[in-house]
Design a protein around this motif. Structure first.
Motif, PDB file in Angstrom:
ATOM      1  N   TYR A  20      45.480  40.674  31.525  1.00  0.00           N
ATOM      2  CA  TYR A  20      43.990  39.620  33.527  1.00  0.00           C
ATOM      3  C   TYR A  20      43.414  38.753  32.889  1.00  0.00           C
ATOM      4  CZ  TYR A  20      42.458  39.073  37.811  1.00  0.00           C
ATOM      5  OH  TYR A  20      41.717  38.633  39.004  1.00  0.00           O
ATOM      6  N   GLU A  21      44.122  37.678  33.209  1.00  0.00           N
ATOM      7  CA  GLU A  21      43.598  36.420  33.170  1.00  0.00           C
ATOM      8  C   GLU A  21      42.719  36.265  34.606  1.00  0.00           C
ATOM      9  OE1 GLU A  21      43.290  34.045  30.779  1.00  0.00           O
ATOM     10  OE2 GLU A  21      45.612  34.548  29.748  1.00  0.00           O
ATOM     11  N   LYS A  22      41.346  36.246  34.294  1.00  0.00           N
ATOM     12  CA  LYS A  22      40.322  35.873  35.167  1.00  0.00           C
ATOM     13  C   LYS A  22      40.480  34.815  36.053  1.00  0.00           C
ATOM     14  CE  LYS A  22      35.952  37.742  35.046  1.00  0.00           C
ATOM     15  NZ  LYS A  22      34.437  37.833  34.338  1.00  0.00           N
ATOM     16  N   THR A  23      40.814  33.787  35.934  1.00  0.00           N
ATOM     17  CA  THR A  23      40.835  32.338  36.641  1.00  0.00           C
ATOM     18  C   THR A  23      42.078  32.400  37.526  1.00  0.00           C
ATOM     19  OG1 THR A  23      41.609  30.767  34.304  1.00  0.00           O
ATOM     20  CG2 THR A  23      39.602  31.480  34.763  1.00  0.00           C
ATOM     21  N   THR A  24      43.251  32.068  36.976  1.00  0.00           N
ATOM     22  CA  THR A  24      44.568  32.041  37.428  1.00  0.00           C
ATOM     23  C   THR A  24      44.894  33.860  38.340  1.00  0.00           C
ATOM     24  OG1 THR A  24      45.296  32.822  35.230  1.00  0.00           O
ATOM     25  CG2 THR A  24      44.984  31.011  35.423  1.00  0.00           C
ATOM     26  N   LYS A  25      44.766  34.962  37.538  1.00  0.00           N
ATOM     27  CA  LYS A  25      44.809  36.424  38.402  1.00  0.00           C
ATOM     28  C   LYS A  25      46.652  36.746  37.787  1.00  0.00           C
ATOM     29  CE  LYS A  25      41.920  35.981  42.235  1.00  0.00           C
ATOM     30  NZ  LYS A  25      40.694  34.892  41.852  1.00  0.00           N
ATOM     31  N   GLU A  26      46.989  36.530  36.577  1.00  0.00           N
ATOM     32  CA  GLU A  26      47.776  36.656  36.486  1.00  0.00           C
ATOM     33  C   GLU A  26      48.260  37.261  35.131  1.00  0.00           C
ATOM     34  OE1 GLU A  26      51.327  34.194  33.257  1.00  0.00           O
ATOM     35  OE2 GLU A  26      49.261  32.977  33.578  1.00  0.00           O
ATOM     36  N   VAL A  27      48.476  38.295  35.768  1.00  0.00           N
ATOM     37  CA  VAL A  27      49.284  39.900  34.482  1.00  0.00           C
ATOM     38  C   VAL A  27      49.958  39.627  33.564  1.00  0.00           C
ATOM     39  CG1 VAL A  27      49.524  42.154  35.404  1.00  0.00           C
ATOM     40  CG2 VAL A  27      47.867  40.949  36.609  1.00  0.00           C
ATOM     41  N   THR A  28      50.197  39.868  32.637  1.00  0.00           N
ATOM     42  CA  THR A  28      50.860  40.200  31.583  1.00  0.00           C
ATOM     43  C   THR A  28      51.073  41.225  30.738  1.00  0.00           C
ATOM     44  OG1 THR A  28      50.287  37.704  30.702  1.00  0.00           O
ATOM     45  CG2 THR A  28      51.660  38.383  29.618  1.00  0.00           C
ATOM     46  N   ILE A  29      52.642  41.588  30.277  1.00  0.00           N
ATOM     47  CA  ILE A  29      52.873  42.689  30.127  1.00  0.00           C
ATOM     48  C   ILE A  29      52.471  42.811  28.292  1.00  0.00           C
ATOM     49  CG2 ILE A  29      54.365  44.533  29.712  1.00  0.00           C
ATOM     50  CD1 ILE A  29      55.394  44.420  31.946  1.00  0.00           C
ATOM     51  N   LEU A  30      51.637  42.941  28.045  1.00  0.00           N
ATOM     52  CA  LEU A  30      51.636  43.240  26.197  1.00  0.00           C
ATOM     53  C   LEU A  30      52.596  43.553  25.224  1.00  0.00           C
ATOM     54  CD1 LEU A  30      48.110  41.840  25.977  1.00  0.00           C
ATOM     55  CD2 LEU A  30      50.158  40.345  25.861  1.00  0.00           C
ATOM     56  N   LEU A  31      52.420  45.327  25.693  1.00  0.00           N
ATOM     57  CA  LEU A  31      53.278  46.140  24.745  1.00  0.00           C
ATOM     58  C   LEU A  31      53.608  47.636  25.860  1.00  0.00           C
ATOM     59  CD1 LEU A  31      50.670  47.206  22.557  1.00  0.00           C
ATOM     60  CD2 LEU A  31      53.510  45.980  22.090  1.00  0.00           C
ATOM     61  N   GLN A  32      54.937  48.205  25.896  1.00  0.00           N
ATOM     62  CA  GLN A  32      55.224  48.610  26.897  1.00  0.00           C
ATOM     63  C   GLN A  32      56.247  49.613  26.115  1.00  0.00           C
ATOM     64  OE1 GLN A  32      57.503  47.196  30.022  1.00  0.00           O
ATOM     65  NE2 GLN A  32      58.738  45.427  28.511  1.00  0.00           N
ATOM     66  N   GLY A  33      56.395  50.852  26.105  1.00  0.00           N
ATOM     67  CA  GLY A  33      57.574  52.355  25.548  1.00  0.00           C
ATOM     68  C   GLY A  33      55.857  52.895  25.232  1.00  0.00           C
ATOM     69  N   LEU A  34      54.727  52.740  25.749  1.00  0.00           N
ATOM     70  CA  LEU A  34      54.008  53.503  24.912  1.00  0.00           C
ATOM     71  C   LEU A  34      53.921  54.850  25.641  1.00  0.00           C
ATOM     72  CD1 LEU A  34      50.848  50.941  24.459  1.00  0.00           C
ATOM     73  CD2 LEU A  34      52.669  51.310  22.975  1.00  0.00           C
TER      74      LEU A  34
END
Length: 381
Positions: free
Chosen positions: A208-222
């Motif tokens: 989560y980017e605090k300035t842009t509020k953008e959310v990115t998935i870094l890993l999945q399938g855990l």
């Protein structure tokens, strides 16, 4: 026909094993110990000498955090509140809540209304702002100011998929980035045994980017993404993969950026991971792997079959953890080497710990199931 015979045989084996183990847990201590995980070789059993602070009127102080002034600790409990420790004289006071819908939230433990009351799990303070960031299992990723009160929702979905089981977080205050986990996209917190036993692998690591509020998935399938902790130089982040009994490392910077590897294989089911001032990592094991836990990890059909049997949560949990409460904390180096193992092998004082927070020579330990926090003084023991 052969396939049907295999199914019948498998079911018969499962039922027989379950019947035997449940019987053993209730009657014969000697036989029961055959199914329990033994003390880890070379471990220190001094955790049984820990001091206990009861969380009066509450249950499950899962995560522990101290504010930028060193006050606290603060912890989230099963009824949806975040409490602050004010010392022996004042005890625990309410600091924050993750929802205003709290009319029915009067019982210390009520899984049937957790989705209404909220269930704060991982918590961390931003040391620059004093804001407390909260991973609420049902209500998503939240924040509350230094004065507490009602928290604000920041993230409830990622890539069009709702956060089903927000679990833990860590903060890179230099870059204004927060990393957090969503344990499963198919199961909620009160179904965590189903997630483990079914072999669910839908957990995610997000940014989560605090300035842009953008959310990115870094890993999945855990396999049950759980605790997270940044390295001291912020080049990588650790993720506890509970169902696989290991810690993963995801590289954030450097030549391996974007890649992952196994940081440490563990003798049990890791919960939260926390770094200390030396850059080492404390891993709390919810429990060590007993004989049955090992069988379940090796055979996914076994866990799925167990879920179809008329077994209660307590019975399923007992099978997974070997039938005997205990506590295990493991300290890892920055390279993933085991430096120290602390235990309460018989569960005399502590059991099912969820986090180890090191501060001023003391280890503060939470538990998602117990009504207290443990304190182990490293200088006295």
């Amino acid at each position: 026909m052969n396939r049907n015979k295999k199914i019948v045989a498998s079911a018969a084996i499962v039922i027989a094993i379950v019947s035997v183990i449940i019987s053993i847990n209730q009657t014969n201590t000697t036989l029961r110990n055959l199914f329990c995980a033994p003390c880890i070789e070379g471990s220190n059993n001094n955790l049984e000498g820990s001091k206990i602070i009861q969380v009066t009127g509450a249950l499950g102080p899962e995560s522990i955090a101290f504010d930028p002034n060193g006050d606290g600790p603060y912890t989230g409990v099963a009824d949806g509140r975040i409490l602050k420790w004010q010392g022996d004289e004042l005890g625990w006071t309410e600091f924050a809540v993750t929802t205003s819908q709290r009319k029915e939230c009067v019982r210390p433990f009520a899984p049937d209304i957790e989705h209404i009351c909220g269930r704060p799990l991982g918590i961390r303070f931003d040391k620059k702002t004093g804001d407390l960031y909260i991973a609420d299992a049902y209500l998503g990723f939240q924040v509350v100011g230094p004065e507490g009160g009602l928290a604000t929702q920041l993230v409830t979905e990622a890539a069009g998929q709702p956060l089903r089981f927000t679990n833990d977080l860590d903060i890179d205050e230099h870059k204004g980035v927060i990393y957090f986990t969503d344990s499963s996209t198919g199961f909620q917190r009160r179904q965590f045994m189903s997630s483990i036993l079914s072999g669910d692998k839908t957990g995610r690591l997000l940014k989560y980017e605090k300035t842009t509020k953008e959310v990115t998935i870094l890993l999945q399938g855990l396999a049950f993404a759980n605790g997270v902790a940044l390295s001291r130089d912020r080049t990588f982040i650790l993720i506890a993969e509970t169902s696989n009994c290991r810690i993963l490392r995801f590289w954030l910077h450097g030549p391996n950026s974007g890649k992952q590897d196994v940081f440490a294989e563990l003798p049990g089911f890791p919960d939260n991971v926390r770094s200390n001032s030396n850059g080492e990592f404390w891993v709390a094991l919810h429990a060590k792997k007993g004989l049955f836990g090992k069988l379940i990890l090796l055979n996914s059909w076994l866990g799925k079959t167990l879920l179809k049997l008329p077994l209660s949560f307590r019975q399923l949990h007992s099978l997974l953890v070997g039938g005997k409460p205990h506590a295990t904390a493991i300290k890892l180096s920055e390279k993933g080497e085991v430096l120290e193992v602390l235990e309460d092998c018989e569960g005399k004082t502590l059991s099912f710990i969820s986090e180890v927070e090191e501060k001023d020579g003391q280890l503060w330990m939470g538990s998602v199931l117990m009504p207290f926090i443990g304190i182990y003084n490293r200088f006295r023991n």
